[in-house]
Design a protein around this motif. Structure first.
Motif, PDB file in Angstrom:
ATOM      1  N   LEU A 178     -35.030 -32.069  27.564  1.00  0.00           N
ATOM      2  CA  LEU A 178     -35.391 -33.384  28.098  1.00  0.00           C
ATOM      3  C   LEU A 178     -34.125 -34.225  28.150  1.00  0.00           C
ATOM      4  O   LEU A 178     -33.283 -34.139  27.260  1.00  0.00           O
ATOM      5  CB  LEU A 178     -36.417 -34.077  27.198  1.00  0.00           C
ATOM      6  N   LEU A 179     -33.997 -35.024  29.209  1.00  0.00           N
ATOM      7  CA  LEU A 179     -32.869 -35.945  29.288  1.00  0.00           C
ATOM      8  C   LEU A 179     -33.254 -37.230  28.576  1.00  0.00           C
ATOM      9  O   LEU A 179     -34.260 -37.845  28.906  1.00  0.00           O
ATOM     10  CB  LEU A 179     -32.529 -36.228  30.754  1.00  0.00           C
ATOM     11  N   LYS A 180     -32.457 -37.619  27.574  1.00  0.00           N
ATOM     12  CA  LYS A 180     -32.785 -38.812  26.796  1.00  0.00           C
ATOM     13  C   LYS A 180     -31.788 -39.911  27.113  1.00  0.00           C
ATOM     14  O   LYS A 180     -30.633 -39.626  27.448  1.00  0.00           O
ATOM     15  CB  LYS A 180     -32.739 -38.481  25.304  1.00  0.00           C
ATOM     16  N   GLY A 181     -32.231 -41.151  26.977  1.00  0.00           N
ATOM     17  CA  GLY A 181     -31.348 -42.262  27.292  1.00  0.00           C
ATOM     18  C   GLY A 181     -30.462 -42.662  26.135  1.00  0.00           C
ATOM     19  O   GLY A 181     -29.385 -43.207  26.326  1.00  0.00           O
ATOM     20  N   THR A 182     -30.919 -42.417  24.904  1.00  0.00           N
ATOM     21  CA  THR A 182     -30.181 -42.926  23.752  1.00  0.00           C
ATOM     22  C   THR A 182     -29.585 -41.790  22.923  1.00  0.00           C
ATOM     23  O   THR A 182     -30.239 -40.766  22.729  1.00  0.00           O
ATOM     24  CB  THR A 182     -31.090 -43.818  22.876  1.00  0.00           C
TER      25      THR A 182
ATOM     26  N   TRP B  19     -32.688 -31.606  23.238  1.00  0.00           N
ATOM     27  CA  TRP B  19     -32.701 -32.827  24.057  1.00  0.00           C
ATOM     28  C   TRP B  19     -31.251 -33.202  24.346  1.00  0.00           C
ATOM     29  O   TRP B  19     -30.419 -33.185  23.452  1.00  0.00           O
ATOM     30  CB  TRP B  19     -33.413 -33.970  23.318  1.00  0.00           C
TER      31      TRP B  19
ATOM     32  N   GLU C  18     -37.289 -28.318  31.853  1.00  0.00           N
ATOM     33  CA  GLU C  18     -38.291 -28.644  30.827  1.00  0.00           C
ATOM     34  C   GLU C  18     -39.010 -27.394  30.355  1.00  0.00           C
ATOM     35  O   GLU C  18     -39.598 -27.383  29.288  1.00  0.00           O
ATOM     36  CB  GLU C  18     -39.292 -29.680  31.351  1.00  0.00           C
TER      37      GLU C  18
ATOM     38  N   ARG D 168     -29.276 -41.556  19.854  1.00  0.00           N
ATOM     39  CA  ARG D 168     -30.018 -41.350  18.608  1.00  0.00           C
ATOM     40  C   ARG D 168     -31.051 -40.224  18.738  1.00  0.00           C
ATOM     41  O   ARG D 168     -31.363 -39.563  17.768  1.00  0.00           O
ATOM     42  CB  ARG D 168     -30.763 -42.617  18.217  1.00  0.00           C
ATOM     43  N   HIS D 169     -31.622 -40.040  19.934  1.00  0.00           N
ATOM     44  CA  HIS D 169     -32.657 -39.021  20.099  1.00  0.00           C
ATOM     45  C   HIS D 169     -32.076 -37.672  20.480  1.00  0.00           C
ATOM     46  O   HIS D 169     -32.757 -36.668  20.375  1.00  0.00           O
ATOM     47  CB  HIS D 169     -33.634 -39.428  21.217  1.00  0.00           C
ATOM     48  N   ALA D 170     -30.835 -37.656  20.982  1.00  0.00           N
ATOM     49  CA  ALA D 170     -30.326 -36.442  21.619  1.00  0.00           C
ATOM     50  C   ALA D 170     -29.729 -35.483  20.596  1.00  0.00           C
ATOM     51  O   ALA D 170     -29.273 -35.881  19.526  1.00  0.00           O
ATOM     52  CB  ALA D 170     -29.288 -36.812  22.652  1.00  0.00           C
ATOM     53  N   ASP D 171     -29.764 -34.171  20.952  1.00  0.00           N
ATOM     54  CA  ASP D 171     -29.129 -33.146  20.126  1.00  0.00           C
ATOM     55  C   ASP D 171     -27.816 -32.695  20.740  1.00  0.00           C
ATOM     56  O   ASP D 171     -26.915 -32.268  20.041  1.00  0.00           O
ATOM     57  CB  ASP D 171     -30.037 -31.918  20.012  1.00  0.00           C
TER      58      ASP D 171
ATOM     59  N   GLN E 208     -22.837 -42.028  16.986  1.00  0.00           N
ATOM     60  CA  GLN E 208     -24.205 -42.572  16.965  1.00  0.00           C
ATOM     61  C   GLN E 208     -25.254 -41.475  16.946  1.00  0.00           C
ATOM     62  O   GLN E 208     -26.405 -41.729  16.590  1.00  0.00           O
ATOM     63  CB  GLN E 208     -24.435 -43.449  18.205  1.00  0.00           C
ATOM     64  N   MET E 209     -24.879 -40.258  17.302  1.00  0.00           N
ATOM     65  CA  MET E 209     -25.860 -39.169  17.330  1.00  0.00           C
ATOM     66  C   MET E 209     -26.185 -38.717  15.915  1.00  0.00           C
ATOM     67  O   MET E 209     -25.335 -38.758  15.040  1.00  0.00           O
ATOM     68  CB  MET E 209     -25.323 -37.988  18.145  1.00  0.00           C
ATOM     69  N   ALA E 210     -27.458 -38.282  15.738  1.00  0.00           N
ATOM     70  CA  ALA E 210     -27.899 -37.831  14.419  1.00  0.00           C
ATOM     71  C   ALA E 210     -27.554 -36.350  14.247  1.00  0.00           C
ATOM     72  O   ALA E 210     -27.600 -35.587  15.206  1.00  0.00           O
ATOM     73  CB  ALA E 210     -29.398 -38.044  14.285  1.00  0.00           C
TER      74      ALA E 210
END
Lengths: 311, 143
Positions: free
Chosen positions: B49-53, B17, B44, B55-58, B80-82
């Motif tokens: 997937l394009l994510k807005g936040t 993502w 896809e 936190r969800h992105a890789d 902020q990224m995990a």
């Protein structure tokens, strides 16, 4: 004891629901892609997403309330999985029927929205808070038409038990056609419940990042995604039990295959609506629900009352 | 490599993502990144997937040189990224500073501020080059 545990945890409980939920998500995304003339994701895509999210780091923001932030995804998952115990699957009989379980199912399906609200609110991010408040605002709009249209069907069957409703309609299949307005209204309300386009206002990613889930990452977010998948399956199963009660008396295997087909049909309808409609504003959504969906659901109740008097 | 690790690596490769961040580009690379996400290239089908936040992105997809204004924000978004997280620098400016290198308000390429996993040169980098770079980054995870 072992039999009930098997029913609750493996089939048709948690494990089956998770697998079927991820498959339903795949069908939804693939149909969406094909309708846009794209290839779409491969069949294992939701599974890969889930495993990847499980293996990622959980970030809990410093200002968030860690207890509530962590417990909410589990709570949402438990509520949706419990709701499935009272929905008939391959026969007219659900796992643990009792009189009044239709109300319990409807309320259990409301809990995920409340948990999205609490999780978003206590993550103390501005975007998450805006998304949560929008989600709750939306809840008041779609929940009333959904309750009214499903309870209208229950009114005609003269019972509050989902098992008895299904039994009544599979004995008198022609009565189902009188509920067609209720079916349309509850499909639209289900879109609002699942927060999909055109009612994806709470997680509008072009406006408010990701809504309530803005601060969620890793395992917690994976459980929220799984909850939405399972909610889609349970919601579709509820609608198919109330509004499409065909072939439930043909034995478990045929009934089960028909159940899968019916649920995927409703998921396909949701994907179709998602493709052709753009996102509404929150005030347009509320107006639409109260001006059109609620009166139509009332009309359904009146039709069923008249039918009850005539028949 | 154990079985669990193999499955996790497989999942990571199959489900990247992304989040797109403009660190000061002239918009040409941004348009190409958006073009790569359109139905014509259909990312896809690789699970992108394009994510807005963050936190969800890789994968953080950066375009443009790091300006002094954006530097703090870039570090903040990166933090902020995990974990595990990767950074792709798209375009000549993002790789090295490009024509903007040495400018009074520019610090340099993305790697002057945060660690970068893949560089995609080009002015602007074409959608096919971006997809190729992302695939090379993902295949390097296997190793």
């Amino acid at each position: 004891m072992i039999h009930s545990l098997f029913l609750l945890l493996i089939f048709p409980g948690f494990i089956f629901l998770s697998i079927f939920g991820t498959y339903a998500e795949f069908v939804d995304r693939k149909l969406y892609a094909r309708l846009q003339n794209r290839m779409g994701p491969p069949w294992f895509q939701p599974l890969a997403d889930f495993i990847k999210l499980l293996a990622k780091e959980d970030v809990v923001p410093e200002c968030a309330v860690p207890g509530i932030f962590r417990i909410m995804p589990i709570f949402a998952l438990a509520a949706t999985t419990t709701a499935f115990c009272y929905v008939p699957v391959w026969s007219t009989h659900s796992l643990y029927p009792f009189s009044g379980d239709v109300i319990v199912v409807l309320y259990l399906l409301t809990i995920p929205t409340i948990t999205f609200f609490l999780g978003g609110w206590y993550s103390t991010s501005l975007f998450a808070r805006i998304g949560s408040v929008r989600g709750i605002t939306q809840l008041f709009a779609y929940e009333v038409p959904l309750f009214m249209s499903i309870l209208a069907a229950a009114l005609l069957a003269n019972t509050w038990s989902l098992t008895d409703i299904t039994l009544f309609y599979s004995r008198h299949p022609s009565y189902t056609f009188f509920n067609i307005i209720g079916f349309a209204v509850s499909i639209l309300a289900l879109i609002g419940k699942l927060e999909k386009t055109p009612f994806d206002i709470p997680e509008a990613e072009t406006e408010i990042v990701a809504g309530s889930f803005t601060e969620y990452s890793g395992r917690l977010f994976a459980f929220f995604r799984l909850t939405i998948d399972i909610e889609m399956v349970v919601g579709a199963a509820l609608l198919s039990a109330v509004f499409l009660p065909f072939g439930l008396t043909l034995g478990p295997i045929v009934g089960f295959i028909l159940f899968i087909i019916k649920v995927l049909f409703i998921v396909g309808l949701l994907a179709l609506i998602r493709t052709i409609v753009a996102r509404l504003r929150i005030d347009q959504m509320i107006n639409f629900c109260w001006k059109f969906m609620a009166p139509l659901a009332l009309l359904q109740i009146i039709i069923n009352l008249i039918l009850k008097g005539v028949l | 490599m154990g079985l669990t690790k193999k499955i996790v690596t497989w999942a990571r490769i199959k489900s990247p993502w992304i989040i797109h961040f403009n660190t000061g580009a002239c918009n040409a690379c941004d348009i190409e990144i958006i073009a790569a996400l359109t139905p014509r290239y259909d990312l896809e089908r690789f699970g992108v997937l394009l994510k807005g936040t963050p936190r969800h992105a890789d994968i953080l997809v950066c375009s443009g040189p790091v300006t002094r204004q954006i530097e703090d924000r870039l570090i903040r978004i990166y933090e902020q990224m995990a974990e595990p997280k990767f950074v792709i620098a798209v375009g000549s400016c993002a790789c090295s500073g490009g024509v903007c290198a040495g400018c009074y308000n520019v610090k340099g390429g993305i790697n002057s501020t945060i660690p970068v996993s893949a560089y995609i040169p080009g002015c602007p980098a074409s959608p096919k080059a971006i997809i190729d770079g992302a695939v090379k980054l993902l295949t390097s995870l296997k190793g």
